[in-house]
Design an enzyme around this catalytic site. Structure first.
Site, PDB file in Angstrom:
ATOM      1  N   HIS A 184      -8.196 -12.516   1.913  1.00 34.73           N
ATOM      2  CA  HIS A 184      -8.434 -13.648   1.005  1.00 34.73           C
ATOM      3  C   HIS A 184      -9.699 -14.416   1.320  1.00 34.73           C
ATOM      4  CE1 HIS A 184      -4.364 -12.644  -0.177  1.00 34.73           C
ATOM      5  NE2 HIS A 184      -4.769 -13.113  -1.336  1.00 34.73           N
ATOM      6  N   ARG A 231      -4.489 -18.324  -8.652  1.00 29.55           N
ATOM      7  CA  ARG A 231      -3.836 -18.234  -7.329  1.00 29.55           C
ATOM      8  C   ARG A 231      -3.512 -19.645  -6.835  1.00 29.55           C
ATOM      9  NH1 ARG A 231      -7.941 -13.943  -6.399  1.00 29.55           N
ATOM     10  NH2 ARG A 231      -6.866 -12.067  -5.700  1.00 29.55           N
ATOM     11  N   ARG A 258       0.159 -17.997 -11.352  1.00 26.68           N
ATOM     12  CA  ARG A 258       1.000 -17.231 -10.426  1.00 26.68           C
ATOM     13  C   ARG A 258       1.685 -18.193  -9.465  1.00 26.68           C
ATOM     14  NH1 ARG A 258      -1.588 -12.948  -6.301  1.00 26.68           N
ATOM     15  NH2 ARG A 258      -2.233 -14.841  -5.225  1.00 26.68           N
ATOM     16  N   GLU A 274       2.488  -4.816  -7.085  1.00 27.12           N
ATOM     17  CA  GLU A 274       1.663  -4.740  -5.877  1.00 27.12           C
ATOM     18  C   GLU A 274       2.291  -3.873  -4.794  1.00 27.12           C
ATOM     19  OE1 GLU A 274      -0.358  -8.762  -5.137  1.00 27.12           O
ATOM     20  OE2 GLU A 274       1.681  -9.332  -5.651  1.00 27.12           O
ATOM     21  N   ASN A 307      -5.122  -5.260  -4.633  1.00 21.14           N
ATOM     22  CA  ASN A 307      -5.435  -5.639  -3.243  1.00 21.14           C
ATOM     23  C   ASN A 307      -4.237  -5.330  -2.348  1.00 21.14           C
ATOM     24  OD1 ASN A 307      -7.727  -6.628  -4.393  1.00 21.14           O
ATOM     25  ND2 ASN A 307      -7.046  -8.749  -4.394  1.00 21.14           N
ATOM     26  N   ASP A 308      -3.070  -5.725  -2.825  1.00 23.04           N
ATOM     27  CA  ASP A 308      -1.872  -5.434  -2.046  1.00 23.04           C
ATOM     28  C   ASP A 308      -1.373  -4.016  -2.286  1.00 23.04           C
ATOM     29  OD1 ASP A 308      -1.166  -7.607  -0.340  1.00 23.04           O
ATOM     30  OD2 ASP A 308      -0.902  -8.816  -2.141  1.00 23.04           O
ATOM     31  N   ARG A 320      -4.954  -5.125   4.897  1.00 21.10           N
ATOM     32  CA  ARG A 320      -6.177  -5.419   4.123  1.00 21.10           C
ATOM     33  C   ARG A 320      -7.145  -6.328   4.866  1.00 21.10           C
ATOM     34  NH1 ARG A 320      -3.592  -9.017  -0.833  1.00 21.10           N
ATOM     35  NH2 ARG A 320      -5.644  -9.954  -1.033  1.00 21.10           N
ATOM     36  N   CYS A 347      -5.492  -7.227 -11.847  1.00 18.08           N
ATOM     37  CA  CYS A 347      -6.179  -8.416 -11.340  1.00 18.08           C
ATOM     38  C   CYS A 347      -6.630  -8.303  -9.890  1.00 18.08           C
ATOM     39  CB  CYS A 347      -5.313  -9.657 -11.539  1.00 18.08           C
ATOM     40  SG  CYS A 347      -3.781  -9.574 -10.620  1.00 18.08           S
TER      41      CYS A 347
END
Ligand code: PEP
Ligand code: MG
Length: 582
Positions: A191, A298, A334, A433, A456-457, A467, A504
C-alpha cells in the site's frame, strides 16, 4: 555515481537533495561552510564530541549498574571510537580542506567506516557497523540539535530515502516539498506503493541496503519508470534525466487532450474508466483526468491518517464530499480493509504471524460490529447524496457476504426508524481477491449486484507471495499464467450471471495489460487517476477483435516472462510512446 535497481511502483522522474530518514529523521541542512568559519566549525565539532562523550559515559554507568559491567563495556568501546585520533584528524581535514560542515563530515566519514564493516560478513563486524551508526546519530544530534525532522512540514524540496515507509507515513508526506522517495524495503504490490501513485510521487521500493552510500544533502535521481535510483549522478546523467522529464511533461500535455473524449475502441466499444482513490482530495485529480466515477474508495485511510478511530460524522463528511462532487457518477465505497500492511493503532496486533492471512478486511469488520455499523451508517447516509455503492473487501466465504448484508439491513432499519434518508436499493458488491472466491464465484454472484477483481491481493494469494516482501518480489507478477486464468474465470462467471464486473488492482492501470483485459471481456477498469489518460489512449488505439487475439495468445504462454514480453511488444505496436514507460 551509482545506479541501484529496485522495484518501479510509481512512475515519473524526480531529482533533488536526499533527505535520509531513519528513526531519528536526522537531516543535514548545510553540507559546506565558508572559509572564514572553518575554525569555529572545528570548535563546534570538538564541543559535540565532548557532549556526546558525556552522554555515553552516563549511559555506561547506568547500564553497568543495571545490567552488569560486561554490558557497560559496549559504551566503553563507543568512547574509544569517539576519541580515536585518526578519526578526529580525518574529520578536521574534511572541514579545513574541503570546507565540509561538521555534520556532513561526520556523516560521510562514519558511514564509510560502517560500510566497510558491514561488507565483512561476520556477526561482530555487523555489530561494529551498528555501533558506528549509533555514534553518528549521537554526534549529529549534538551538532544539529534534537529536532526530529517533521516530514509533514519540510523547509525545502527533498527526495526522501528511508529504510521503510508505512502507507500512513507516505500519505502524510509534505506533498509540496517531497519530490519522490526510495526505500530499502517494500514490494511492488504494497500500500505504500499505492499511496505513492495516488500522490503522483515518483517512487522506487525494495532497493535493499543503500543508505550507507549516501548522506543527506547529496544529489539523487529517482527514476520511477524503471525502478532505479541514481546516487551522486554525473552531469551527463542529470542532463539525460532533465530531457526525460521534459518528454514526460510533453506526453502528459498530449494525453490531457483526451480528457473529454470517451475511452472507446476504434470499433466503437466503450470501456468505463473509473478511479481508485484513498482520500477525498483526490476527486480534483479525478476530474482533471476525466474519471467516469470512483471504482474503489479505500476508506481505511480515514483510520490510517489519524491516531483515533473516526466517528460516524468523520466517515460521513468524507463520503458526502466524494458523493456530492461526483454528482450522478458512480462512487463505490469499500468498507475498511484494515490489517496486513494497513495497521491502525488500537487494532495493532503486534507479533501476529502471517498478517496477510490473518484478521483483516471484512473478517475484521465482522468481528468489530460497532466499527462496521458506524461505517455503514455513514455510507448509507451518503447514498442519499449521489450514486453510491458499497463493496466488501477480501471476501472468502458466502457466509461473510450474507453476514455483511445482514448488518447493512439492520443498519437500514435503524436509519429508517430515525427518519434518516438513504438509498434502500444501494448496490452491494464484493472484491474478488482470493482464488477460493473465483472458484465459487457463481454462488457469490447470486448474492451480490457487482464484483470488482482486486488483483493486488489475488496475485498474492494465488502465487503465495507476500505483496510487500522485497525478497520474493520477482515472483509477484500480474502476468503469471495462473493469475491470467483466474481473471478469465472471474470475468466469464460475471458475464454468465450478467453482473457488472470491473477490475481495480494495480494491474488494471498498468499499460501492458490493457489490451489483454479488454480482450478478456472487461469493459470497466478502475485505476489510479494518474493512469486514466494512458489507459484511455490505448483503448482508443485498438479494436476489440485485436484485443481478443492478444488475450487468446497471452493465455497460451506458460510463464510470466513470456506473457509480459509479448504484451509489451503488442503495446509497442499500438502505442509506442507509452511502451517506453511501461
Ligand atoms: C487489490 O487487492 O487489488 C485491491 C484493489 O485492494 P488493496 O490494494 O487495497 O488491497
Ligand atoms: Mg486488496
Amino acid at each position: 555515481m551509482q545506479i541501484l535497481q529496485g522495484l518501479a511502483v510509481s512512475s515519473g522522474v524526480a531529482f533533488g537533495e536526499a533527505l535520509i530518514v531513519d528513526n531519528e529523521g536526522v537531516r543535514i541542512p548545510n553540507r559546506f561552510v565558508s572559509r572564514e568559519v572553518v575554525e569555529d566549525e572545528i570548535e563546534q565539532l570538538e564541543k559535540a564530541i565532548v557532549a556526546a562523550s558525556h552522554e555515553i559515559e552516563a549511559n555506561r554507568e547506568t547500564v553497568s549498574a543495571q545490567l552488569g559491567e560486561q554490558y557497560g563495556a559496549i559504551f566503553s568501546a563507543h568512547l574509544q571510537m569517539l576519541h580515536d585520533q585518526q578519526l578526529r584528524d580525518q574529520l578536521n581535514t574534511l572541514i579545513r580542506d574541503k570546507h565540509f560542515s561538521p555534520a556532513y563530515a561526520v556523516s560521510q566519514t562514519l558511514r564509510r567506516y560502517a560500510k566497510v564493516f558491514q561488507s565483512l560478513d561476520s556477526g561482530s563486524h555487523q555489530e561494529l557497523a551498528s555501533d558506528i551508526f549509533d555514534i553518528e546519530k549521537r554526534l549529529l544530534r549534538q551538532l544539529l540539535g534534537h529536532r526530529r525532522e517533521d516530514l509533514t512540514h519540510l523547509s525545502s524540496p527533498v527526495i526522501i530515502l528511508a529504510h521503510e515507509l508505512t502507507p500512513s507515513e507516505t500519505a502524510d508526506l509534505d506533498r509540496q516539498k517531497v519530490l519522490g522517495f526510495a526505500t530499502e524495503m517494500g514490494g511492488a504490490g504494497g500500500h505504500t506503493a499505492i499511496v505513492a501513485e495516488a500522490l503522483e510521487l515518483p517512487a522506487v521500493v525494495g532497493l535493499g541496503r543503500f543508505m550507507l552510500d549516501i548522506s543527506s544533502g547529496e544529489m539523487v535521481i529517482i527514476d520511477g519508470d524503471h525502478g532505479q535510483i541514481i546516487l551522486q549522478p554525473d552531469e551527463e546523467t542529470i542532463a539525460r534525466y532533465r530531457h526525460e522529464l521534459q518528454q514526460h511533461r510533453s506526453l502528459e500535455v498530449r494525453l490531457r487532450e483526451l480528457r473529454d473524449l470517451p475511452a472507446e475502441t476504434i470499433d466503437g466499444s466503450s470501456v468505463e474508466l473509473l478511479a481508485n482513490i484513498e482520500f477525498p482530495h483526490e476527486i480534483s485529480a479525478c476530474a482533471t483526468r476525466g474519471a467516469e466515477g470512483i471504482g474503489l474508495y479505500r476508506t481505511e485511510f480515514l483510520y490510517l491518517s489519524s491516531d483515533k478511530e473516526p466517528d460516524e460524522e468523520i466517515h460521513y463528511q468524507a463520503y458526502a464530499e466524494v458523493a456530492r462532487a461526483m454528482g450522478d457518477k458512480p462512487v463505490t465505497i469499500r468498507t475498511v480493509d484494515l490489517g496486513a500492511d494497513k495497521m491502525f493503532g488500537p487494532m495493532h496486533h503486534d507479533g501476529m504471524q502471517n498478517p496477510e492471512l490473518g484478521l483483516r478486511s471484512i473478517r475484521l469488520s465482522l468481528r468489530n460490529l460497532p466499527l462496521f455499523r458506524t461505517q455503514l451508517r455513514a455510507v448509507l447516509r451518503a447514498s442519499a447524496l449521489g450514486n453510491v455503492s458499497v463493496m466488501f473487501p477480501l471476501v472468502t466465504t458466502l457466509q461473510e457476504v450474507r453476514q455483511g448484508k445482514m448488518v447493512i439491513a439492520d443498519v437500514m432499519e435503524d436509519l429508517e426508524e430515525e427518519g434518516i434518508s438513504f438509498n434502500r436499493n444501494i448496490p452491494i458488491g464484493i472484491m474478488v481477491e482470493v482464488p477460493a472466491t473465483v472458484i465459487m464465484l457463481d454462488a457469490f454472484l447470486n448474492e451480490v449486484d457487482f464484483i470488482s477483481v482486486g488483483t493486488n491481493d489475488l496475485i498474492q494469494y494465488a502465487l503465495a507471495v507476500d505483496r510487500t516482501n522485497k525478497e520474493v518480489a520477482s515472483l509477484y507478477d500480474a502476468g503469471d499464467p495462473a493469475v491470467l486464468r483466474l481473471i478469465q474465470m472471474a470475468v466469464r462467471s460475471a458475464q454468465r450471471a450478467q453482473r457488472p464486473v470491473t477490475m481495480c488492482g494495480q494491474m488494471s492501470g498498468a499499460t501492458p495489460y490493457t489490451m489483454l483485459l479488454v480482450g478478456l471481456g472487461f469493459r470497466s477498469l478502475s485505476v489510479a487517476p494518474s493512469a486514466i489518460p494512458e489507459i484511455k489512449k490505448i483503448c482508443r488505439s485498438v479494436t476489440v477483435a485485436q484485443c481478443e487475439a492478444v488475450a487468446e495468445h497471452a493465455l497460451r504462454f506458460e510463464n510470466a516472462t513470456d506473457v509480459n514480453h509479448f504484451l509489451k511488444a503488442e503495446l509497442r505496436n499500438v502505442a509506442p510512446e507509452l511502451a517506453a514507460y511501461a
